[in-house]
Scaffold this active site. Structure first.
Site, PDB file in Angstrom:
ATOM      1  N   PRO A 103      14.586  18.597  32.433  1.00 42.72           N
ATOM      2  CA  PRO A 103      13.791  19.548  31.659  1.00 42.72           C
ATOM      3  C   PRO A 103      14.596  20.103  30.488  1.00 42.72           C
ATOM      4  O   PRO A 103      15.816  19.949  30.419  1.00 42.72           O
ATOM      5  CB  PRO A 103      13.495  20.652  32.675  1.00 42.72           C
ATOM      6  CG  PRO A 103      14.690  20.637  33.581  1.00 42.72           C
ATOM      7  CD  PRO A 103      15.153  19.200  33.643  1.00 42.72           C
ATOM      8  N   HIS A 329      18.931  17.897  36.186  1.00 38.04           N
ATOM      9  CA  HIS A 329      18.286  18.841  37.102  1.00 38.04           C
ATOM     10  C   HIS A 329      18.875  18.865  38.510  1.00 38.04           C
ATOM     11  O   HIS A 329      18.628  19.809  39.272  1.00 38.04           O
ATOM     12  CB  HIS A 329      16.794  18.489  37.181  1.00 38.04           C
ATOM     13  CG  HIS A 329      15.901  19.660  37.423  1.00 38.04           C
ATOM     14  ND1 HIS A 329      16.320  20.858  37.944  1.00 38.04           N
ATOM     15  CD2 HIS A 329      14.563  19.818  37.217  1.00 38.04           C
ATOM     16  CE1 HIS A 329      15.294  21.683  38.049  1.00 38.04           C
ATOM     17  NE2 HIS A 329      14.221  21.077  37.611  1.00 38.04           N
ATOM     18  N   SER A 545       5.014  24.184  37.106  1.00 37.84           N
ATOM     19  CA  SER A 545       6.062  25.163  37.359  1.00 37.84           C
ATOM     20  C   SER A 545       5.889  26.360  36.448  1.00 37.84           C
ATOM     21  O   SER A 545       5.595  26.209  35.261  1.00 37.84           O
ATOM     22  CB  SER A 545       7.444  24.537  37.131  1.00 37.84           C
ATOM     23  OG  SER A 545       8.467  25.441  37.488  1.00 37.84           O
TER      24      SER A 545
END
Length: 658
Positions: A103, A329, A545
């Protein structure tokens, strides 16, 4: 970001003081599993699944045997699911890291007057990194405490200490998360600066002295001059890290044959972080474009080779003011990235640049360019990696949308959780676009427990489906009152499952543990894990999310399946930022269309709430709304609410699309 207070992670005695992750009871998980999948299956599929689940959970059966083995594992380990989860979620995944896994946080656009402004920004940011790392090295970070549901619980802090000391090593079958936790190993004292696809070693500690901001600026200026030298320019080796993990592992093995390459790889793998000085990417850059540039660099023709994706933290500073951070991540979750990033931005905007008079240039050793010996085989591998990255860049469909009509304050006034409310809106949007519910993933922190990472909130609840059907099926002719009751029921169900997840009682980690225990024991894989329902329930077509921030920035990531959406949202007081991603290759998905559907869902839900409110009796004078946020991450530093809000001027977002 956390501010220093009396309770640091060191003072609290570390994470051993936290409870262990509980192991749910087998019958509870099996009952919840059936409830979660029933409305996603046909009657025939569910009838078969029900029989398989009953057989698995029968007294004296396979399920009970595996449950007993998990209990034994729980007694012997700090966290019974951590290793299983880390391998399944990240290390066993062979897809390329950019878009598919890593991300990014996108900073507000910076307005650089020229190259010197860009380098001053970089020097100031590096100074902030060193300031934050000082807290980490001293184990002086304040303990995070949960807020929202079950607020006040201390959280596991271990993820923070992997921010600048870990590395994801590619492997032919499984990657390895390498973390420098040994006191014998020296702490990294250098960063890697990427510029024009070249890599340079910037020592941030020289003669036991940490470089100040003027030193850092001097070294960055030297690096830019070195990178501009075309005679010295080497191939863009960073492109290899954008490839599939198996392919990158094979390419790395080829690189390792040469000692020069081994030395360069060692310097990168042991560095604190990367700072990527990017060339300008274009004249007009929308929020959607900036998001894609953070995720993949624009491809091999732009800044795609100016990266090293195995490092957890890559700070990107574009000459055109396009800045942010992309993270690997596997070492930590989004809240840790947010806390670190907010510390840096508040450090930068809250303190003036300290370009004090420093040591003369002659006293600073020159930064070192990393060298590579490239054979014809390596050039061929680079060409293949570049082609694949180019296809990935063309395939990503990103849309960043900002709803300015209302934000979380309106939702709280309805006595609803903003997170649950937005999740229901996502369900309504998907149903309107595709006419069916799908398996949905929302990350839920389990940092209340030792070595806790996340479990899954299964947001596609039966209650959410009942609400979206009432909103979309004209034949039902539900009244506004009935729709409001269904909305409240959907939000209550979402909140209830959130509490299950954050207390370690959700189904996904437990089922994963049972499956991996069967594999570990070399048993024949139980039928429950080969059943079509299990496959469908783990195809997360909606991967969502909530990543709230107190500084003006946003998080984005790619979909996790070819026919799915990534949906990351940041609810603020008076607006909501939504980042939707999908793949152009899939004819059924379109990020712009889905963003519009989410906007419509949010507007319809607001209208429904307002209509219902108008029909309610007026509240007593002085009555106050006490709606609570149940953020899925649900964790911030105890004193964060008292921090001054940093307002960073940003351009109006421009929604992107196909």
């Amino acid at each position: 970001m956390p501010v220093l207070n009396r309770e640091t992670s060191k003072d609290k005695g570390g994470d051993n003081a936290l409870p262990k992750l509980p192991l749910p009871e087998l019958p509870d998980t099996l009952a919840r599993y059936q409830r979660c999948v029933k409305h996603l299956l046909t009657e025939e599929q569910f009838h078969r699944t029900k029989a398989i689940v009953q057989q698995f959970g029968a007294p004296g059966g396979v399920g009970e045997h595996l449950q007993q083995k998990l209990k034994e594992r729980s007694e012997k380990t700090a966290n019974w699911v951590y290793e299983y989860w880390l391998n399944d979620m990240y290390l066993n995944n062979h897809l390329p890291l950019p878009v598919n896994s890593s991300p990014a946080m996108v900073f507000p656009p910076q307005h650089f007057g020229g190259p010197s402004d860009c380098l001053r920004f970089a020097a100031h940011l590096i100074s902030g990194v060193l300031d934050y790392k000082t807290l980490l090295d001293a184990r002086a970070l304040p303990v995070d405490y949960a807020r929202g549901q079950l607020a006040g619980t201390a959280m596991c802090m271990e993820q923070y200490y992997r921010l600048f000391t870990s590395y994801r090593l590619p492997g032919p079958h499984r990657d390895t998360l390498v973390a420098q936790e040994s006191c014998v190993m020296p702490e990294p004292e250098h960063i890697i600066v990427a510029c024009k696809n070249q890599f340079f070693v910037l020592d941030v500690v020289i003669n036991f002295r940490r470089l100040n901001e003027r030193d850092l600026l001097t070294q960055l200026e030297r690096i830019v001059r070195m990178a501009d030298s075309e005679e010295e320019r080497l191939p863009p080796i960073g492109l290899l890290t954008t490839d599939g993990r198996t392919e990158w592992a094979e390419s790395r093995a080829v690189l390792m044959r040469e000692s020069t390459n081994r030395d360069s790889l060692d310097m990168i793998e042991r560095c604190m972080c990367l700072v990527c000085l990017d060339d300008a990417s274009g004249p007009e850059i929308s929020d959607s474009t900036r998001a894609t540039l953070m995720l993949h660099g624009g491809g091999p023709g732009k800044n795609g080779g100016n990266r090293w994706y195995d490092k957890p933290m890559q700070f990107i500073i574009g000459a055109d003011g396009c800045c942010g951070v992309v993270c690997e991540h596997s070492p930590f979750e989004g809240i840790v990235l947010v806390q670190c990033t907010e510390h840096l931005l508040k450090y930068m905007y809250g303190s003036p640049s300290k370009l004090v008079r420093a040591a003369s240039v002659s006293e600073l050793p020159a930064p070192r360019r990393l060298r590579w010996k490239c054979t014809a085989e390596i050039h061929k591998l680079l060409s293949a990696s570049a082609d694949k990255l180019h296809r990935l860049v063309r395939n990503l469909d990103m849309n960043v949308y900002r709803l300015d009509v209302y934000g979380k304050e309106f939702i709280k006034k309805q006595k609803m959780s903003p997170d649950a409310y937005i999740q229901v809106a996502l369900q309504l949007a998907y149903y309107r676009c595709h006419g069916r519910p799908v398996s949905t993933y929302e990350s839920a922190s389990i940092r209340r427990f030792r070595e806790g990472r996340v479990d899954n909130i299964r947001s596609a609840t039966p209650e959410a489906l009942a609400f979206v059907k009432a909103m979309t099926d004209g034949k039902l002719s539900s009244s506004d009152k009935e729709k409001m009751e269904l909305l409240q029921g959907a939000i209550a169900a979402q909140t209830k499952y959130t509490i299950l997840a954050i207390t370690g009682m959700a189904i996904d980690n437990h089922l994963l543990g049972l499956r991996e225990m069967a594999r570990e024991l070399k048993m024949e894989m139980p039928e429950i894990f080969k059943d079509e329902a299990y496959v469908i329930s783990n195809q997360f077509i909606l991967s969502t999310s909530q990543v709230p921030t107190t500084v003006e920035m946003f998080c984005c990531y790619g979909p996790v399946v070819p026919n799915g959406y990534g949906a990351c949202y940041n609810p603020q007081s008076d607006h909501i930022v939504l980042c939707v991603s999908s793949f152009h290759d899939c004819p059924q998905t379109c990020s712009a269309d889905f963003s519009k559907a989410v906007e419509r869902a949010l507007m319809d839900m607001k209208e429904l709430c307002n209509t219902n409110q108008q029909k309610q009796p007026e509240p007593r004078q002085g009555a106050e709304s006490k709606g609570k946020s149940t953020a899925s991450e649900g964790e911030l530093s105890k004193n964060q609410a008292s921090l001054p809000k940093v307002v960073v001027k940003t351009a109006d977002p421009v929604p992107g699309g196909r």
